[in-house]
Design a protein around this motif. Structure first.
Motif, PDB file in Angstrom:
ATOM      1  N   GLY A 177       0.784  -1.238   0.000  1.00  0.00           N
ATOM      2  CA  GLY A 177       0.000   0.000   0.000  1.00  0.00           C
ATOM      3  C   GLY A 177       0.806   1.274   0.000  1.00  0.00           C
ATOM      4  N   GLU A 178       2.078   1.232  -0.391  1.00  0.00           N
ATOM      5  CA  GLU A 178       2.939   2.417  -0.386  1.00  0.00           C
ATOM      6  C   GLU A 178       2.614   3.298  -1.587  1.00  0.00           C
ATOM      7  OE1 GLU A 178       4.981   5.276   0.309  1.00  0.00           O
ATOM      8  OE2 GLU A 178       5.573   3.724   1.750  1.00  0.00           O
ATOM      9  N   ALA A 179       1.979   4.446  -1.342  1.00  0.00           N
ATOM     10  CA  ALA A 179       1.539   5.320  -2.428  1.00  0.00           C
ATOM     11  C   ALA A 179       2.707   5.888  -3.227  1.00  0.00           C
ATOM     12  CB  ALA A 179       0.685   6.454  -1.878  1.00  0.00           C
ATOM     13  N   ALA A 180       3.807   6.201  -2.567  1.00  0.00           N
ATOM     14  CA  ALA A 180       4.962   6.738  -3.285  1.00  0.00           C
ATOM     15  C   ALA A 180       5.509   5.711  -4.266  1.00  0.00           C
ATOM     16  CB  ALA A 180       6.044   7.161  -2.295  1.00  0.00           C
ATOM     17  N   ALA A 181       5.490   4.435  -3.863  1.00  0.00           N
ATOM     18  CA  ALA A 181       5.951   3.378  -4.760  1.00  0.00           C
ATOM     19  C   ALA A 181       5.004   3.232  -5.944  1.00  0.00           C
ATOM     20  CB  ALA A 181       6.054   2.057  -4.002  1.00  0.00           C
ATOM     21  N   GLU A 182       3.701   3.296  -5.697  1.00  0.00           N
ATOM     22  CA  GLU A 182       2.726   3.223  -6.786  1.00  0.00           C
ATOM     23  C   GLU A 182       2.948   4.358  -7.782  1.00  0.00           C
ATOM     24  OE1 GLU A 182      -0.914   1.191  -4.217  1.00  0.00           O
ATOM     25  OE2 GLU A 182      -0.780   3.375  -4.406  1.00  0.00           O
ATOM     26  N   TYR A 206      -0.917   5.577 -11.189  1.00  0.00           N
ATOM     27  CA  TYR A 206      -1.120   6.925 -10.650  1.00  0.00           C
ATOM     28  C   TYR A 206      -2.453   7.009  -9.908  1.00  0.00           C
ATOM     29  CZ  TYR A 206       2.723   8.890 -13.484  1.00  0.00           C
ATOM     30  OH  TYR A 206       3.949   9.196 -14.038  1.00  0.00           O
ATOM     31  N   ARG A 207      -3.477   6.388 -10.477  1.00  0.00           N
ATOM     32  CA  ARG A 207      -4.802   6.460  -9.860  1.00  0.00           C
ATOM     33  C   ARG A 207      -4.825   5.788  -8.485  1.00  0.00           C
ATOM     34  NH1 ARG A 207      -9.221   7.790 -12.457  1.00  0.00           N
ATOM     35  NH2 ARG A 207      -8.382   7.136 -14.485  1.00  0.00           N
ATOM     36  N   LYS A 208      -4.132   4.653  -8.389  1.00  0.00           N
ATOM     37  CA  LYS A 208      -4.068   3.949  -7.093  1.00  0.00           C
ATOM     38  C   LYS A 208      -3.541   4.887  -6.007  1.00  0.00           C
ATOM     39  CE  LYS A 208      -3.113  -0.784  -8.790  1.00  0.00           C
ATOM     40  NZ  LYS A 208      -4.055  -1.585  -7.973  1.00  0.00           N
ATOM     41  N   ALA A 210      -3.193   8.266  -6.250  1.00  0.00           N
ATOM     42  CA  ALA A 210      -3.979   9.500  -6.181  1.00  0.00           C
ATOM     43  C   ALA A 210      -5.202   9.321  -5.297  1.00  0.00           C
ATOM     44  CB  ALA A 210      -4.401   9.937  -7.587  1.00  0.00           C
ATOM     45  N   GLU A 211      -5.828   8.167  -5.391  1.00  0.00           N
ATOM     46  CA  GLU A 211      -7.017   7.912  -4.569  1.00  0.00           C
ATOM     47  C   GLU A 211      -6.676   7.747  -3.095  1.00  0.00           C
ATOM     48  OE1 GLU A 211      -8.838   4.607  -6.555  1.00  0.00           O
ATOM     49  OE2 GLU A 211      -9.839   5.897  -8.039  1.00  0.00           O
ATOM     50  N   LYS A 212      -5.399   7.534  -2.802  1.00  0.00           N
ATOM     51  CA  LYS A 212      -4.936   7.508  -1.405  1.00  0.00           C
ATOM     52  C   LYS A 212      -4.616   8.924  -0.915  1.00  0.00           C
ATOM     53  CE  LYS A 212      -2.862   2.867  -1.233  1.00  0.00           C
ATOM     54  NZ  LYS A 212      -3.045   2.342  -2.594  1.00  0.00           N
ATOM     55  N   GLY A 213      -4.713   9.915  -1.813  1.00  0.00           N
ATOM     56  CA  GLY A 213      -4.442  11.291  -1.424  1.00  0.00           C
ATOM     57  C   GLY A 213      -3.015  11.731  -1.628  1.00  0.00           C
ATOM     58  N   TYR A 214      -2.235  10.974  -2.412  1.00  0.00           N
ATOM     59  CA  TYR A 214      -0.828  11.310  -2.622  1.00  0.00           C
ATOM     60  C   TYR A 214      -0.724  12.407  -3.683  1.00  0.00           C
ATOM     61  CZ  TYR A 214       4.206  10.451  -2.835  1.00  0.00           C
ATOM     62  OH  TYR A 214       5.578  10.576  -2.756  1.00  0.00           O
ATOM     63  N   ALA A 215      -0.235  13.564  -3.295  1.00  0.00           N
ATOM     64  CA  ALA A 215      -0.302  14.762  -4.140  1.00  0.00           C
ATOM     65  C   ALA A 215       0.443  14.613  -5.459  1.00  0.00           C
ATOM     66  CB  ALA A 215       0.232  15.971  -3.372  1.00  0.00           C
ATOM     67  N   ILE A 216       1.632  14.015  -5.445  1.00  0.00           N
ATOM     68  CA  ILE A 216       2.400  13.875  -6.694  1.00  0.00           C
ATOM     69  C   ILE A 216       1.617  13.037  -7.690  1.00  0.00           C
ATOM     70  CG2 ILE A 216       4.522  12.986  -7.712  1.00  0.00           C
ATOM     71  CD1 ILE A 216       5.933  13.572  -5.074  1.00  0.00           C
ATOM     72  N   ALA A 217       1.007  11.948  -7.206  1.00  0.00           N
ATOM     73  CA  ALA A 217       0.214  11.099  -8.095  1.00  0.00           C
ATOM     74  C   ALA A 217      -1.007  11.843  -8.618  1.00  0.00           C
ATOM     75  CB  ALA A 217      -0.209   9.833  -7.349  1.00  0.00           C
ATOM     76  N   LEU A 221      -1.648  12.316 -12.496  1.00  0.00           N
ATOM     77  CA  LEU A 221      -2.882  11.855 -13.108  1.00  0.00           C
ATOM     78  C   LEU A 221      -3.573  13.005 -13.843  1.00  0.00           C
ATOM     79  CD1 LEU A 221      -4.777   9.484 -13.519  1.00  0.00           C
ATOM     80  CD2 LEU A 221      -5.861  10.032 -11.323  1.00  0.00           C
ATOM     81  N   GLY A 222      -3.526  14.183 -13.249  1.00  0.00           N
ATOM     82  CA  GLY A 222      -4.061  15.359 -13.920  1.00  0.00           C
ATOM     83  C   GLY A 222      -3.365  15.616 -15.242  1.00  0.00           C
ATOM     84  N   GLU A 223      -2.051  15.440 -15.266  1.00  0.00           N
ATOM     85  CA  GLU A 223      -1.305  15.650 -16.511  1.00  0.00           C
ATOM     86  C   GLU A 223      -1.714  14.646 -17.579  1.00  0.00           C
ATOM     87  OE1 GLU A 223       2.812  15.529 -15.484  1.00  0.00           O
ATOM     88  OE2 GLU A 223       2.836  17.587 -14.694  1.00  0.00           O
ATOM     89  N   MET A 224      -1.954  13.392 -17.159  1.00  0.00           N
ATOM     90  CA  MET A 224      -2.366  12.374 -18.126  1.00  0.00           C
ATOM     91  C   MET A 224      -3.720  12.721 -18.745  1.00  0.00           C
ATOM     92  SD  MET A 224       0.298  10.470 -18.010  1.00  0.00           S
ATOM     93  CE  MET A 224       0.113   8.804 -18.635  1.00  0.00           C
ATOM     94  N   TYR A 225      -4.643  13.200 -17.917  1.00  0.00           N
ATOM     95  CA  TYR A 225      -5.947  13.614 -18.452  1.00  0.00           C
ATOM     96  C   TYR A 225      -5.810  14.854 -19.336  1.00  0.00           C
ATOM     97  CZ  TYR A 225      -9.029  10.373 -15.984  1.00  0.00           C
ATOM     98  OH  TYR A 225      -9.692   9.248 -15.573  1.00  0.00           O
TER      99      TYR A 225
END
Length: 267
Positions: A177-182, A206-208, A210-217, A221-225
């Motif tokens: 569950g490490e968001a930085a690793a995801e 990125y979505r995994k 981002a949904e945990k609240g990780y700002a970089i992700a 994800l915003g950039e991908m959209y």
């Protein structure tokens, strides 16, 4: 390392080369052969500087050689004499206790000590030492260490850069569950590092996070959209994720929001 009949103890050296760790890294290869090293410790020199000591071992002509290297920031030349008046650097009882626990095989202490070396908190910043302690913790299955091993393999300063190995450790961290690793897995798929470039897979990771609240992700994800990479282009969705990241103080996301706001004002 294989066993050899003879071990030779080379002279002790000191150096004042400014980038001491780059110097150490250079010493870790000898005639394109691997060099193994063990850290002897950090010491206080007579001039108040921190001296790092290492034992390096390498093979040459069928024999194993060893050399002690003391990196002294106040030395004026390479010397064959060891620095004088050395005292152990770790005066903090809490650091001393942590080192003792780590040396006794406590995985949590090993990971914490790796973290302190990685960030230079309470001890001199030292990626070599950080890698050694993270590796020990990981060998005991301590999940927090996996992410940092991924970083160090991806960075390539301590060990040869190996994106495949980095991805392996990131995925182990992500399983916990490490968001930085995801997020970093997403980046590797986006850039094609260690894997075939795959924007859709990048978006998934990125979505995994981002949904945990990780700002970089959230920003990524915003950039991908915004760019329509791996997903259908959707500026409203991009703005939503940039807003989430910006609300956490991520400046790059705020710049993206400012750009889209200026575009709207120009219509």
């Amino acid at each position: 390392m294989s066993q050899f009949a003879t071990t030779i103890e080379n002279p002790i050296l000191t150096t004042s080369i400014p980038d001491s760790y780059a110097y150490l890294n250079a010493l870790r290869t000898h005639d394109n052969k691997p060099v193994y090293y063990k850290r002897l410790g950090s010491f206080k020199g007579r001039n108040g500087g921190i001296i790092d000591g290492y034992m390096l071992r390498y093979e040459e002509a069928g024999m194993e050689h060893s050399i002690k290297v003391y990196i002294d920031p106040y030395a004026t030349e390479i010397s064959k004499e060891a620095p004088k008046g050395l005292q152990f650097y770790y005066d903090d009882p809490a650091i001393q206790k942590l080192i003792k626990l780590a040396e006794q095989g406590n995985a949590e202490a090993q990971n914490e000590l790796g973290y302190l070396y990685f960030n230079g908190e309470g001890v001199p910043q030292n990626d070599y030492e950080a890698f050694e302690w993270f590796q020990k913790a990981a060998q005991q299955g301590f999940p927090e260490s996996y992410f940092y091993l991924g970083l160090l393999y991806s960075d390539g300063k301590v060990v040869p850069q190996d994106y495949t190995e980095a991805l392996k450790w990131y995925k182990l961290a992500a399983e916990n569950g490490e968001a930085a690793a995801e997020t970093n897995i997403g980046l590797m798929y986006s850039k094609g590092r260690g894997v075939k470039q795959n924007y859709a897979e990048a978006v998934k990771w990125y979505r995994k996070a981002a949904e945990k609240g990780y700002a970089i992700a959230q920003n990524n994800l915003g950039e991908m959209y915004a760019q329509g990479k791996g997903v259908r282009q959707d500026i409203d969705e991009a703005i939503k994720w940039f807003k989430f990241a910006s609300d956490q103080g991520f400046s790059q996301a705020q710049k993206a929001l400012d750009f889209f706001n200026s575009q709207k004002e120009g219509l």
